[in-house]
Design a protein around this motif. Structure first.
Motif, PDB file in Angstrom:
ATOM      1  N   GLY A 288       5.934  -1.241  -6.520  1.00  0.00           N
ATOM      2  CA  GLY A 288       4.389  -1.768  -6.888  1.00  0.00           C
ATOM      3  C   GLY A 288       3.858  -2.877  -6.006  1.00  0.00           C
ATOM      4  N   VAL A 289       4.540  -3.064  -4.856  1.00  0.00           N
ATOM      5  CA  VAL A 289       3.999  -3.923  -4.034  1.00  0.00           C
ATOM      6  C   VAL A 289       2.903  -3.148  -3.104  1.00  0.00           C
ATOM      7  CG1 VAL A 289       4.444  -5.404  -1.816  1.00  0.00           C
ATOM      8  CG2 VAL A 289       6.084  -5.103  -3.514  1.00  0.00           C
ATOM      9  N   GLN A 290       1.526  -3.930  -3.416  1.00  0.00           N
ATOM     10  CA  GLN A 290       0.475  -3.598  -2.576  1.00  0.00           C
ATOM     11  C   GLN A 290       0.494  -3.508  -1.037  1.00  0.00           C
ATOM     12  OE1 GLN A 290      -1.715  -1.497  -4.502  1.00  0.00           O
ATOM     13  NE2 GLN A 290      -0.327  -1.967  -6.116  1.00  0.00           N
ATOM     14  N   LEU A 291       0.560  -2.358  -0.316  1.00  0.00           N
ATOM     15  CA  LEU A 291       0.715  -2.785   1.070  1.00  0.00           C
ATOM     16  C   LEU A 291      -0.210  -1.352   1.599  1.00  0.00           C
ATOM     17  CD1 LEU A 291       2.629  -4.296   2.911  1.00  0.00           C
ATOM     18  CD2 LEU A 291       4.128  -2.276   3.147  1.00  0.00           C
ATOM     19  N   ARG A 292      -0.917  -1.315   2.564  1.00  0.00           N
ATOM     20  CA  ARG A 292      -2.040  -0.619   2.888  1.00  0.00           C
ATOM     21  C   ARG A 292      -1.706  -0.496   4.416  1.00  0.00           C
ATOM     22  NH1 ARG A 292      -6.949  -2.331   3.507  1.00  0.00           N
ATOM     23  NH2 ARG A 292      -5.951  -4.345   3.885  1.00  0.00           N
ATOM     24  N   LEU A 293      -2.044   0.694   4.907  1.00  0.00           N
ATOM     25  CA  LEU A 293      -2.080   1.020   6.367  1.00  0.00           C
ATOM     26  C   LEU A 293      -2.704   0.034   7.234  1.00  0.00           C
ATOM     27  CD1 LEU A 293      -1.132   3.248   8.471  1.00  0.00           C
ATOM     28  CD2 LEU A 293      -3.214   4.371   8.090  1.00  0.00           C
ATOM     29  N   GLU A 294      -3.836  -0.207   6.758  1.00  0.00           N
ATOM     30  CA  GLU A 294      -4.288  -1.628   7.752  1.00  0.00           C
ATOM     31  C   GLU A 294      -3.472  -2.799   7.834  1.00  0.00           C
ATOM     32  OE1 GLU A 294      -6.314   0.658   6.800  1.00  0.00           O
ATOM     33  OE2 GLU A 294      -7.563   0.894   8.455  1.00  0.00           O
ATOM     34  N   GLN A 551       0.177  11.925   1.652  1.00  0.00           N
ATOM     35  CA  GLN A 551       0.086  11.543   2.980  1.00  0.00           C
ATOM     36  C   GLN A 551       0.344  10.694   3.865  1.00  0.00           C
ATOM     37  OE1 GLN A 551      -2.438  14.351   4.925  1.00  0.00           O
ATOM     38  NE2 GLN A 551      -0.907  15.271   3.185  1.00  0.00           N
ATOM     39  N   ALA A 552       0.382  10.619   5.017  1.00  0.00           N
ATOM     40  CA  ALA A 552       0.929   9.496   5.996  1.00  0.00           C
ATOM     41  C   ALA A 552       0.648   8.188   5.384  1.00  0.00           C
ATOM     42  CB  ALA A 552       0.789   9.890   7.534  1.00  0.00           C
ATOM     43  N   ASP A 553      -0.716   7.977   5.398  1.00  0.00           N
ATOM     44  CA  ASP A 553      -1.259   6.583   4.884  1.00  0.00           C
ATOM     45  C   ASP A 553      -0.776   6.282   3.597  1.00  0.00           C
ATOM     46  OD1 ASP A 553      -3.092   8.851   3.868  1.00  0.00           O
ATOM     47  OD2 ASP A 553      -4.259   7.124   3.061  1.00  0.00           O
ATOM     48  N   GLU A 554      -0.104   6.948   2.914  1.00  0.00           N
ATOM     49  CA  GLU A 554       0.307   6.544   1.474  1.00  0.00           C
ATOM     50  C   GLU A 554       2.132   6.529   1.819  1.00  0.00           C
ATOM     51  OE1 GLU A 554      -2.439   7.490  -1.824  1.00  0.00           O
ATOM     52  OE2 GLU A 554      -1.937   9.370  -0.865  1.00  0.00           O
ATOM     53  N   GLY A 555       2.503   6.724   3.000  1.00  0.00           N
ATOM     54  CA  GLY A 555       4.048   6.647   2.827  1.00  0.00           C
ATOM     55  C   GLY A 555       4.853   7.960   2.788  1.00  0.00           C
TER      56      GLY A 555
END
Ligand code: FES
Length: 574
Positions: A288-294, A551-555
């Motif tokens: 639940g750690v908020q990590l984004r592609l950016e 998808q890739a941007d979500e791991g």
């Protein structure tokens, strides 16, 4: 009991004075374990991904023995168990298809058994994230010991690196610069000891990531697999995990947002693999750690690139270890990192690396004289990748980072292999090679095909790099101006699916832009005509994977595996 009088999880199995306790203890005693092992001492699971078809992990039984020594010494009860194993050089169609399956295996094996803490033994690329993902969804105290890299390859008096030199030799062979005899001789000179790839490929990157996250004891990433100090480190990990159970130092207390930011920055400093992106996103998703592609772009813009290892530089992991390894890098980064982040040692990052010393500044550069700054991953956006794409700047050709070229499209990998070396292929070095149907659902499994081989006729001309774009990943040992992880992928109708031969594509890394120069109404017409391919399988795990993979941007985890289910003792089995 833990030192603070807290009842341990394992007592739910071994503490009963009834039929259930009898069954749990009695059958375990058939291995010769005396009754004192069931007296409430911490039970430590050792998750061992050793396998003869995962050569990089084949020596982990020895590492497990060292961990056990440490556990016994600290008064714990070690119990080793096998996990699924993913052998990068052997498994088909790609280990990435099975990372989430291995993570499920690890998660359920931990939860279903009487463990109070776990030591995760891994090494080859996907085995490290898979074990951490699984363990994270249970959230017991956990410590990682990777198996360590192979010794440097040695071929005719010079060092050669896993993967990186395979790609080079293969290009040389295809271009007629190397004989088949020499090529086959090199094969025997590359992998000459136990351990994982010794370039800064994905295995070394992920070993460094777990160290940067605070999950692996300091220095653990770089010690060669055959160096006695790896076994001393494993023994320490066995001792330490028993203490961690006493401290209730669970994985979620180490894997905070700060820890992930540290890992992202360290990845930029070491010139690590783009694969770290999908793995860190997936691990964060379990907690639940908020990590984004950016985050993989904006967090690294001021990070100095310090480590001169292949594929981005010259040296190999053995040299990195002798130079001081990752603690030197983390000390050098200093206040760029969250130095107060807690680690499995019970100490902070700053405390762990305080004594680190740099013994070779050609291998590990200083912050004052880095190789460059902010040259890690760039996250691209544009009409060709609305949900992002990535490029590893340190492995790319500077002159190609801003480029406009004519697309040469391959519908899938079979199409590429069929036509690549055809003399009639209409391509020159200014073209942009595009590969479709190599994403998570499309292949399936998002294989490491993104560093498309260059056409033979261009290799013969001396061309060494071209812009290549796909929804695939690439090996951490690869190099080139390669745009990867295009999302959404082509198999689900992402814009990559609409690219045709002759379209113009613009790459501008400085402005983080990837653009397909085709009018919107034409793209709308192509979208109308586009039809998905039939799924690769209608049954089993592959079907489950295709239906649920992100998808890739979500791991690239399975949607229903995000989060965790905790470490509650499950219901009785009898
Ligand atoms: Fe296993 Fe590279 S093939 S680490």
């Amino acid at each position: 009991m833990a030192g603070n009088g807290r009842k341990l999880r394992s007592s739910g199995w071994f503490g009963g004075r009834d039929m259930h306790g009898f069954i749990h203890r009695s059958w375990m005693k058939n291995q010769g374990f005396g009754p004192e092992n069931f007296d409430g001492r911490p039970v430590i699971g050792i998750a061992n991904s050793a396998s003869e078809v995962t050569p990089c992990n084949a020596h982990l039984d020895r590492v497990a023995e060292a961990v056990k020594r440490g556990v016994w010494k600290a008064g714990g009860f070690p119990l080793e168990f096998p996990t699924m194993s993913l052998g990068e050089p052997v498994m088909r169609p790609t280990t990435m298809l099975f990372r989430n399956l291995m993570a499920m295996d690890v998660e359920e094996s931990i939860r279903a058994n009487p463990f109070d803490g776990v030591v995760l033994l891994c090494g080859c690329d996907k085995t490290t994230p898979a074990q951490v993902m699984g363990a994270a969804s249970v959230d017991l105290p956990a410590i990682v010991v990777t198996g360590g890299p192979m010794l440097n390859g040695k071929f005719r008096g010079r060092d050669i690196g896993s993967g990186t030199d395979v790609w080079r030799f293969t290009d040389d062979l295809r271009a007629g610069r190397m004989s088949l005899e020499d090529y086959l001789e090199a094969e025997s000179c590359l992998s000459r000891s136990a351990g994982h790839c010794m370039t800064m490929g994905t295995a070394s990157t992920m070993a460094s990531m777990v160290e940067a996250l605070g999950l692996q004891p300091p220095g653990g990433a770089a010690i060669p697999a055959v160096d006695s100090r790896r076994y001393a480190l494993a023994e320490y990990a066995g001792t330490r995990i028993v203490e961690m159970v006493g401290e209730d130092l669970r994985l979620s207390k180490v894997l905070t947002r700060d820890a992930f930011e540290n890992a992202i920055k360290v990845n930029a400093a070491i010139g690590g693999s783009t694969n770290a992106i999908v793995h860190l996103l997936a691990i964060a998703g379990r907690l639940g750690v908020q990590l984004r592609l950016e985050d993989f772009d904006h967090l690294i813009r001021d990070v100095p690139f310090l480590v001169n290892l292949q594929p981005s530089g010259e040296y190999l992991m053995e040299d990195f270890y002798y130079a001081g390894g990752l603690p030197v890098v983390m000390k050098e980064l200093g206040d760029i990192l969250h130095e107060n982040a807690l680690t499995v040692t019970g100490r902070t990052v700053a405390e762990n690396v305080a004594a680190a010393a740099n013994y070779n500044q050609d291998v590990i550069k200083t912050r004052a004289k880095p190789i460059n700054v902010g040259a890690g991953t760039a996250v691209l956006r544009g009409n060709l990748c609305p949900d992002g794409a990535v490029i590893k700047q340190s492995a790319a050709t500077p002159a190609l980072m801003q480029h406009r070229g004519r697309a040469v499209v391959f519908e899938d990998i079979e199409d590429l292999y069929k036509r690549l070396d055809s003399p009639g292929l209409d391509i020159d070095e200014s073209c942009v090679m595009v590969l479709k149907n190599a994403g998570p659902k499309g292949y399936p499994g998002m294989p490491e095909l993104g560093n498309l081989p260059l056409p033979k006729k261009l290799l013969e001309k001396g061309v060494e790099d071209m812009v290549r774009i796909s929804d695939a990943r690439m090996s951490g040992t690869s190099f080139g101006t390669v745009v990867l992880h295009v999302a959404p992928e082509s198999a689900i109708g992402g814009p990559l699916a609409l690219v045709r031969d002759g379209d113009m594509i613009e790459l501008d890394v400085a402005s983080r832009r990837l653009h397909l120069d085709v009018a919107d109404d034409e793209l709308a017409r192509r979208r109308q005509a586009w039809r998905p391919r039939a799924p690769a399988s209608e049954r089993g795990y592959v079907r489950l994977y295709i239906d649920h993979v992100l998808q890739a941007d979500e791991g690239v985890d399975l949607d229903f595996l995000r989060g965790g289910s905790g470490s509650e003792v499950p219901r009785h089995s009898h």
